[in-house]
Design a protein around this motif. Structure first.
Motif, PDB file in Angstrom:
ATOM      1  N   ASP A 241       0.588  -0.989  -0.566  1.00 31.59           N
ATOM      2  CA  ASP A 241       0.369  -0.154  -0.019  1.00 31.59           C
ATOM      3  C   ASP A 241       0.821   1.374   0.092  1.00 31.59           C
ATOM      4  N   ASN A 242       2.055   1.542   0.078  1.00 31.58           N
ATOM      5  CA  ASN A 242       2.660   2.524  -0.039  1.00 31.58           C
ATOM      6  C   ASN A 242       3.117   3.181  -1.649  1.00 31.58           C
ATOM      7  N   PRO A 243       2.458   4.330  -1.142  1.00 32.92           N
ATOM      8  CA  PRO A 243       2.312   5.007  -2.569  1.00 32.92           C
ATOM      9  C   PRO A 243       2.588   5.173  -3.730  1.00 32.92           C
ATOM     10  N   PHE A 244       3.964   4.975  -3.503  1.00 37.50           N
ATOM     11  CA  PHE A 244       5.189   5.265  -4.315  1.00 37.50           C
ATOM     12  C   PHE A 244       5.716   3.895  -5.000  1.00 37.50           C
ATOM     13  N   ASN A 245       5.197   2.651  -4.885  1.00 38.82           N
ATOM     14  CA  ASN A 245       5.259   1.501  -4.814  1.00 38.82           C
ATOM     15  C   ASN A 245       4.503   1.619  -6.444  1.00 38.82           C
ATOM     16  N   TYR A 246       5.621   0.510  -7.160  1.00 36.36           N
ATOM     17  CA  TYR A 246       4.900   1.109  -8.992  1.00 36.36           C
ATOM     18  C   TYR A 246       5.178  -0.491  -8.685  1.00 36.36           C
ATOM     19  N   PHE A 247       5.566  -1.220  -7.831  1.00 28.56           N
ATOM     20  CA  PHE A 247       5.227  -3.220  -8.320  1.00 28.56           C
ATOM     21  C   PHE A 247       6.791  -3.478  -8.413  1.00 28.56           C
ATOM     22  N   THR A 248       6.291  -4.402  -9.253  1.00 30.34           N
ATOM     23  CA  THR A 248       7.618  -4.981 -10.006  1.00 30.34           C
ATOM     24  C   THR A 248       7.797  -5.193 -11.857  1.00 30.34           C
ATOM     25  N   PHE A 249       8.730  -5.003 -12.220  1.00 32.91           N
ATOM     26  CA  PHE A 249       9.076  -4.842 -13.264  1.00 32.91           C
ATOM     27  C   PHE A 249      10.167  -5.858 -13.956  1.00 32.91           C
ATOM     28  N   VAL A 257       5.809  -0.937 -15.968  1.00 32.72           N
ATOM     29  CA  VAL A 257       6.645   0.269 -14.908  1.00 32.72           C
ATOM     30  C   VAL A 257       7.290   0.517 -15.969  1.00 32.72           C
ATOM     31  N   LEU A 258       7.883   0.209 -17.457  1.00 37.31           N
ATOM     32  CA  LEU A 258       8.420   1.094 -18.391  1.00 37.31           C
ATOM     33  C   LEU A 258       8.102   2.210 -18.755  1.00 37.31           C
ATOM     34  N   HIS A 259       6.813   2.616 -18.500  1.00 36.75           N
ATOM     35  CA  HIS A 259       5.740   4.167 -19.123  1.00 36.75           C
ATOM     36  C   HIS A 259       6.883   4.764 -18.097  1.00 36.75           C
ATOM     37  N   PRO A 327      12.875  16.344  -1.033  1.00 33.85           N
ATOM     38  CA  PRO A 327      11.672  14.963  -1.499  1.00 33.85           C
ATOM     39  C   PRO A 327      11.643  15.525  -2.662  1.00 33.85           C
ATOM     40  N   LYS A 328      11.775  14.487  -4.016  1.00 30.38           N
ATOM     41  CA  LYS A 328      11.082  14.752  -5.517  1.00 30.38           C
ATOM     42  C   LYS A 328       9.938  13.952  -5.685  1.00 30.38           C
ATOM     43  N   PRO A 329       8.795  14.179  -4.863  1.00 29.08           N
ATOM     44  CA  PRO A 329       7.454  14.081  -5.204  1.00 29.08           C
ATOM     45  C   PRO A 329       7.246  14.027  -6.977  1.00 29.08           C
ATOM     46  N   TRP A 330       6.208  12.930  -7.519  1.00 30.25           N
ATOM     47  CA  TRP A 330       5.727  12.615  -9.228  1.00 30.25           C
ATOM     48  C   TRP A 330       5.404  11.680  -9.500  1.00 30.25           C
ATOM     49  N   GLU A 331       4.443  12.215 -10.477  1.00 30.55           N
ATOM     50  CA  GLU A 331       3.940  10.975 -10.588  1.00 30.55           C
ATOM     51  C   GLU A 331       3.910  11.126 -12.370  1.00 30.55           C
ATOM     52  N   PRO A 332       4.338   9.799 -12.776  1.00 29.51           N
ATOM     53  CA  PRO A 332       4.267   9.556 -14.328  1.00 29.51           C
ATOM     54  C   PRO A 332       2.775   9.433 -14.475  1.00 29.51           C
ATOM     55  N   SER A 333       2.467  10.512 -15.515  1.00 31.95           N
ATOM     56  CA  SER A 333       1.528  10.387 -16.502  1.00 31.95           C
ATOM     57  C   SER A 333       0.533   9.619 -17.063  1.00 31.95           C
ATOM     58  N   GLY A 334      -0.690   9.751 -17.370  1.00 35.44           N
ATOM     59  CA  GLY A 334      -1.735   8.775 -17.631  1.00 35.44           C
ATOM     60  C   GLY A 334      -1.605   7.811 -16.042  1.00 35.44           C
ATOM     61  N   ASN A 335      -1.314   8.018 -15.346  1.00 35.10           N
ATOM     62  CA  ASN A 335      -2.156   7.768 -13.792  1.00 35.10           C
ATOM     63  C   ASN A 335      -1.610   5.997 -13.953  1.00 35.10           C
ATOM     64  N   LEU A 336      -0.372   5.245 -14.159  1.00 35.23           N
ATOM     65  CA  LEU A 336       0.519   4.927 -14.427  1.00 35.23           C
ATOM     66  C   LEU A 336       0.187   4.135 -13.670  1.00 35.23           C
ATOM     67  N   ARG A 337       0.378   3.941 -11.917  1.00 32.03           N
ATOM     68  CA  ARG A 337       0.594   2.747 -10.737  1.00 32.03           C
ATOM     69  C   ARG A 337      -1.038   2.627 -11.261  1.00 32.03           C
ATOM     70  N   GLU A 338      -2.096   3.015 -10.968  1.00 31.82           N
ATOM     71  CA  GLU A 338      -3.378   2.439 -11.521  1.00 31.82           C
ATOM     72  C   GLU A 338      -3.431   1.395 -12.384  1.00 31.82           C
ATOM     73  N   LYS A 339      -2.686   2.074 -13.282  1.00 32.56           N
ATOM     74  CA  LYS A 339      -2.777   0.644 -14.952  1.00 32.56           C
ATOM     75  C   LYS A 339      -2.372  -0.431 -14.191  1.00 32.56           C
ATOM     76  N   ILE A 340      -1.180  -0.265 -13.650  1.00 32.52           N
ATOM     77  CA  ILE A 340      -0.439  -1.299 -13.442  1.00 32.52           C
ATOM     78  C   ILE A 340      -0.949  -2.467 -12.095  1.00 32.52           C
ATOM     79  N   LYS A 341      -1.864  -1.705 -11.417  1.00 29.64           N
ATOM     80  CA  LYS A 341      -2.229  -2.331 -10.616  1.00 29.64           C
ATOM     81  C   LYS A 341      -3.538  -2.911 -11.151  1.00 29.64           C
ATOM     82  N   GLN A 342      -4.132  -2.825 -12.166  1.00 29.08           N
ATOM     83  CA  GLN A 342      -5.026  -3.437 -13.055  1.00 29.08           C
ATOM     84  C   GLN A 342      -4.744  -4.205 -13.843  1.00 29.08           C
TER      85      GLN A 342
END
Length: 527
Positions: A241-249, A257-259, A327-342
């Motif tokens: 559940d860590n908000p910075f976790n973009y899971f496995t590549f 994740v490559l995006h 701190p360098k909070p940024w999110e890759p475009s396209g709501n990537l984390r949610e796309k990875i989860k799905q």
């Protein structure tokens, strides 16, 4: 004392608890000496490959060197796959191999092969003991070499004529491996580079687990607040559940994740092993890299070094945290984390059918934080790497260096001996299961209990997928299977074949609650 008595004393000094293997004429003295040890248990396995796999997984989970043994000739060559697997997965294993006496090594001789040469490409170090007086020194060097970064397998060959020789009972003093540390100026420069970046992306590998640096890496992530991804073998380092976790590549296809990596202007690569996936596959745009690892980076045009912090990962990360990290909070475009989860089927919404996704979600929901899940090699390995989220690090064991089919069942034995209080679930395809199915007898003999899930589709599914994609046919991928439930029961363990996901969940609950050795055969449906 005879040489093998001294050898056993050396092994006791190294903290060895188990030796896995199959005895033969050339190792009878070693097994005899082991019979008198009060600290080491000899585990007589059904196949040498299984012995090497047990030693490998035991080592990964115990943070000690695993030990296996075989006789010469075919016994030794049977070890080879497991030894190579340990080396490419950086697991410290010491293999003690019997050999023909000196008197017949210079000529064509029954079962004699030059094993030192055969094992050299598959091991960190391969040596024959030529003088029994050097035995203690060589054994200590073997363990030291196996455990130092990057860990791997070491081969020690003992000729039969030396095994029974009378020698001094002096065992060499154990010397801890040195701890390396990069210089302060390099750490300061690296932190400045991070602070001057706009879109840093963190990549975490299994070296973080080997270095026991999980706490420090998580603290660094909390400071930087940038996206993080991890390799297959590093699952669990970052909480689900860590908000910075973009899971496995590290996948051949649909590596979502490559995006995000492509949008970064700096990659902070911590404890990553190239053997899992070469940089060319995940850093096509040649984003600059800060390398943090126990050893130097391998030169690679797709791994352009901006800084290289070589040393004890735990200490390096703590030194970076002690400096001021912006701190360098940024999110890759396209709501990537949610796309990875799905895409990876992470979180809820499990299917009602007996699919690999619903099975993995059921296991994740019903197991405790100490549950160890072992994956065999096959199409299900990719699903486990994507979907299953362990609650702690080093609780998912995946063969991803050599990627050896057949590791799961013997590996579960190694896991249970390393962590006897932890539930163990091994997931294997029907192809991998039958490669080392006989080791179930070994587990029964040892009084162990774990869950084996056999995914039965009567084919090599991954190879079928690759053949269809490349050639348009699936020739040679299908085979027949026994009745796995009856086969399990013939070994004296419980066998089940659920017809629904609900029935599977009930069987799994019962097996885990009662600590009952259970094989669950799943007739897979296509997803």
């Amino acid at each position: 004392m005879k040489a093998t008595d001294v050898l056993v004393r050396c092994l006791e000094n190294e903290g060895v608890e188990y030796i896995f293997g199959v005895m033969g004429k050339e190792t009878l003295d070693l097994v005899d000496s082991l019979s008198r040890s009060k600290k080491i248990q000899f585990v007589n396995t059904r196949h040498e490959q299984g012995a090497a796999f047990m030693a490998d997984v035991y080592a990964r989970l115990s943070h000690k060197a695993g030990v296996c043994t075989s006789t010469l000739g075919p016994g030794a060559t049977n070890l080879l796959t497991g030894i190579a697997s340990a080396t490419l997965d950086f697991s410290p294993v010491v293999a003690l191999i019997g050999q023909a006496g000196f008197e017949r090594q210079h000529k064509e001789s029954h079962q004699y092969l030059d094993l030192v040469k055969i094992f050299e490409p598959a091991a960190k170090w391969s040596i024959q003991i030529k003088d029994s007086l050097t035995l203690a020194e060589i054994v200590h060097k073997a363990f030291r070499t196996a455990k130092m970064e990057k860990p791997g397998a070491v081969i020690v060959e003992l000729p039969e004529n030396l095994a029974a020789q009378e020698i001094s009972d002096d065992a060499i003093t154990i010397i801890p491996a040195p701890t390396l540390m990069t210089v302060d100026e390099e750490i300061i420069a690296a932190v400045d580079q991070i602070n001057n970046s706009q879109r840093p992306f963190i990549i975490v590998g299994n070296g973080v687990i080997r270095a026991k640096a999980v706490t420090e890496v998580n603290a660094f992530i909390d400071c930087l607040q940038a996206p993080v991804t991890h390799s297959m073998k590093a699952k669990g380092i970052l909480p689900k559940d860590n908000p910075f976790n973009y899971f496995t590549f590290g996948f051949s296809e649909k590596d979502e994740v490559l995006h995000g990596i492509e949008k970064a202007d700096l990659l902070i690569v911590i404890g990553y092993d190239f053997v899992e996936r070469l940089p060319k596959e995940w850093n096509k745009k040649k984003v600059p890299v800060i390398h943090v690892n126990a050893i130097s980076a391998v030169p690679d045009e797709y791994y352009p070094l901006k800084s290289e912090l070589v040393g004890d990962v735990k200490r390096v990360m703590q030194a970076m945290i002690d400096l001021k990290i912006v701190p360098k909070p940024w999110e890759p475009s396209g709501n990537l984390r949610e796309k990875i989860k799905q895409s990876y089927h992470i979180y809820g919404g499990g299917k009602s059918s007996l699919s690999i996704t619903s099975i993995l979600q059921a296991i994740e929901k019903r197991t405790c934080e100490n549950t160890i899940v072992l994956s065999d090699v096959g199409s299900h390995k990719i699903s486990i790497a994507k979907t299953y989220q362990p609650k702690k690090p080093n609780k998912v064991i995946i063969s991803n260096g050599l990627a050896s089919m057949g590791i799961a069942i013997p590996g579960a034995i190694g896991a249970k001996l390393a962590c006897p209080a932890d539930p163990v679930v091994c997931i294997t395809g029907d192809g991998g299961a039958l490669m080392n199915f006989a080791e179930i007898e070994t587990a029964v003999r040892l009084g162990l209990a774990f869950v084996i899930i056999v995914l039965n589709d009567s084919k090599l599914k991954l190879e079928e997928q690759m053949m269809m994609q490349k050639l348009g046919n699936d020739y040679g991928t299908a085979f027949g299977n026994p009745d796995f439930v009856q086969l399990a029961e013939s070994f004296g363990i419980r066998g089940e074949r659920p017809a629904s996901i609900n029935e599977f969940e009930d069987i799994l609950d019962k097996a885990l609650t009662k600590n009952e050795f259970t094989l669950i055969e799943i007739k897979l449906v296509n997803e």
